[in-house]
Design a protein around this motif. Sequence first.
Motif, short mmCIF file in Angstrom:
data_model
loop_
_atom_site.label_atom_id
_atom_site.label_comp_id
_atom_site.label_asym_id
_atom_site.label_seq_id
_atom_site.Cartn_x
_atom_site.Cartn_y
_atom_site.Cartn_z
N HIS A 261 0.83 -1.20 0.00
CA HIS A 261 0.00 0.00 0.00
C HIS A 261 0.86 1.26 0.00
N ARG A 264 2.44 1.64 -3.33
CA ARG A 264 1.54 1.84 -4.46
C ARG A 264 1.07 3.28 -4.59
N SER A 268 1.58 5.35 -7.83
CA SER A 268 0.40 5.75 -8.57
C SER A 268 0.49 7.23 -8.94
N SER A 428 -8.89 5.77 8.95
CA SER A 428 -9.14 6.13 7.57
C SER A 428 -7.86 6.41 6.79
N ARG A 429 -6.72 6.46 7.47
CA ARG A 429 -5.55 6.86 6.66
C ARG A 429 -4.25 6.49 7.34
N MET B 53 -8.65 5.50 1.66
CA MET B 53 -7.97 5.98 2.86
C MET B 53 -7.82 7.48 2.81
N ALA B 80 -5.26 1.45 -2.80
CA ALA B 80 -3.97 0.78 -2.94
C ALA B 80 -4.07 -0.64 -2.42
N ARG B 81 -5.21 -0.98 -1.85
CA ARG B 81 -5.38 -2.33 -1.32
C ARG B 81 -6.19 -3.14 -2.31
N ASP B 82 -5.65 -4.30 -2.69
CA ASP B 82 -6.42 -5.08 -3.65
C ASP B 82 -6.91 -6.38 -3.04
N VAL B 100 -7.42 -0.33 -8.81
CA VAL B 100 -6.34 -0.50 -7.84
C VAL B 100 -5.13 0.34 -8.26
N LYS B 101 -4.57 1.07 -7.30
CA LYS B 101 -3.37 1.88 -7.57
C LYS B 101 -2.16 0.95 -7.67
#
Lengths: 483, 224
Positions: A261, A264, A268, A428-429, B53, B80-82, B100-101
């Motif tokens: 995560h 990514r 991204s 949430s983050r 998120m 970002a979570r798949d 998905v990122k």
Amino acid sequence: MIRSLRARLLLGTVGATLVFLLAVGLALYGLVSSSLHNEFDARLGSKARVLSIMVVDMAVEGEGYKLVYERSHFPEYERQQDAEYFQLWRSTGQVLTRAPSLGRADLQRIAGVVDAPAFRDVTLPDGRPGRAAGIGFIPRREDGEKIGADPRKEMVLVVAQAIEPVEARLNRFRWLLGGVFTAAMLAVAAALFGVVTSLLRPLEHLANRIARLDADDLSARFAAAYLPSELRPVARRIDDLLRRLEATFAREKAFTADVAHELRTPLSGLRTTLEVMLSKPREPAQYREALDDCLAIANRLQSLVDNLLSLAQLEGGRVELTKEPLQLDYLLREAWKPFADIAAKRQVEVVWTLPVPVFVESDPVKLRIVFSNLFDNAVSYVPDRGTVMIGIDGSGAECSVGVANTGSTLAGDQVAQVFDRFWRGDRSRAIGLHCGLGLSLCQRIVNLLGGAIVATSSVGGTFAVTVTLPRGVLPEPDENLTS
Amino acid sequence: MRILIVEDYAPLRRSTALGLREAGYAVDETGDGEEGCWYATSNPYDVIVLDLMLPKLDGLSILKKLRAGGSSAHVLVLTARDALEDRVQGLNLGADDYLVKPFAFDELLARVRALTRRAYQNKNPLITVGDLEVNTAAKEVKRGGVRIDLTAREYALLEFLAARAGQLVTRADLWEHCYDFQAEAQSNVIDVYIGYLRRKLEKPGQSKLIQTRRGQGYVLEAVG
């Protein structure tokens, strides 16, 4: 050394049973054999006594001693086949008479008393093994009058008989005993085999179930009620192990997912920025802005990867400390340099509290990582025009470094969790793409250096991290160093 | 077509918004869950690109609130979570699509287009009004087989009208769906762009396509 439990159990129990049965068999055989022999001897003795009674002193009639008996009543002394024998001697050793079956042969002369005949194993005249009983006695007179003890009148009578009937019976008994013994052994072995096999079945079952275990699914548990109580502690230990493994695997999986995560999101950003920029020709200023963004993302990715690697090394225990005397305040100022620009850009006020030069013996490279991470956090989370405070307290036995920033969003009870890998400030983050690992890394390094790290926070107030370091062994103060 | 992007990672948000604007969409953006929720519930967005998120309020909660409030905006979830359960949870809560990122921007664009088509119940990317053809996939406009070049803003207006061909579209509708908060707030900007469109679509000798309903709005239809 036999490895198989089944074989050892079987061998042990069968061996013990064998020894026990053998002992019982031998004792029984001995008992029966001796009682048969005793009985035989007793009968032989009786026969000798019966014959001795029939020896009478015919002196009155001038005929001397004579063995008087009805020969047809004693066929065993007459026949040649399966015969029995007797022989009668005077005290002088002269043979008075013999059993007809004896012919001219002699028996061995042995003499006991009437009540206790002497016995001996002999070979009978026809070659068969036999037994002889001999008594010395004084015959009664014809008129029935008892004669006083006169050694000259004493006579010796020996009767002999084949031992064969006893041997035959003993033989039968041996066969019987052997048969019973063998049957018992077979029965015991079979029963034991069954019992041992059924006893070991749960073990086999357990082994099969363990063999089916898979690292992808560690939810299996073995300490079920059906297991024998002896196996349950083993199964419980396995369950404990599985539980620990499962927790570790789950943590590792979560960590990998978190890493994915964290990687990514910046990737991204990088990809989309580049793709959108490339979609059509643009002004140089637009390119410059995009490249700045990409550079910032690349830096973030690099620090994340660096932290990941350091953390992996620390967790793998593959880390060496190079401790040396160092000036802590100098190290702090050096570590701050890369963050000074960002802080200035965001109009963050930086308050330094560095009273005197402070020396410790520690690993400068590792400490630099710690301070960089703490500064990175502080600068990332302090609001614009906020304050970052950096200070050293070197007055105590240990010295501590504090890094704090205003505008904390963390409550006091959440603060211990900031040291977890990839802990998130609220569900949430991510608390920060870099900090999620940073504080965890700091904690490990500080612990490795023998120090302690503590965080405090209040919502809307100050978030502060204090690193306490041991002073270590320092050389005598040197003028050149302090100047 | 008006789109809201709620994504807290600034570089990704900025470039996505830029790319979508250049593709002709009106785009609002925010990096904060609470603000995103407020935007999403108070404006008629066609598509919402939603990160899961987020600070303050996470994406799934925003989605829940949106659906509970009866919003019909199409939601494209970015994450970002798949993990499968994340996907299932998102779709169960009423997300329309899932990305998905890191993703290819072209794929994001294609999915956003698919969602805007769905917003007007139109699976076919080709809308035909008389001899006018609007290809919403290629963003290409032809009249009588001749290609007409439009700016992104002109195209956005035309696509919105074409998706409602034969229906009255008010200025307010056009404003809400084709302009974001950054747009210049001039009351006559719609009329100006409609003028540009007419000049390009209705060459001399061709019939009128954009009909004006005085005091109400516009209707795209072939008359006669």
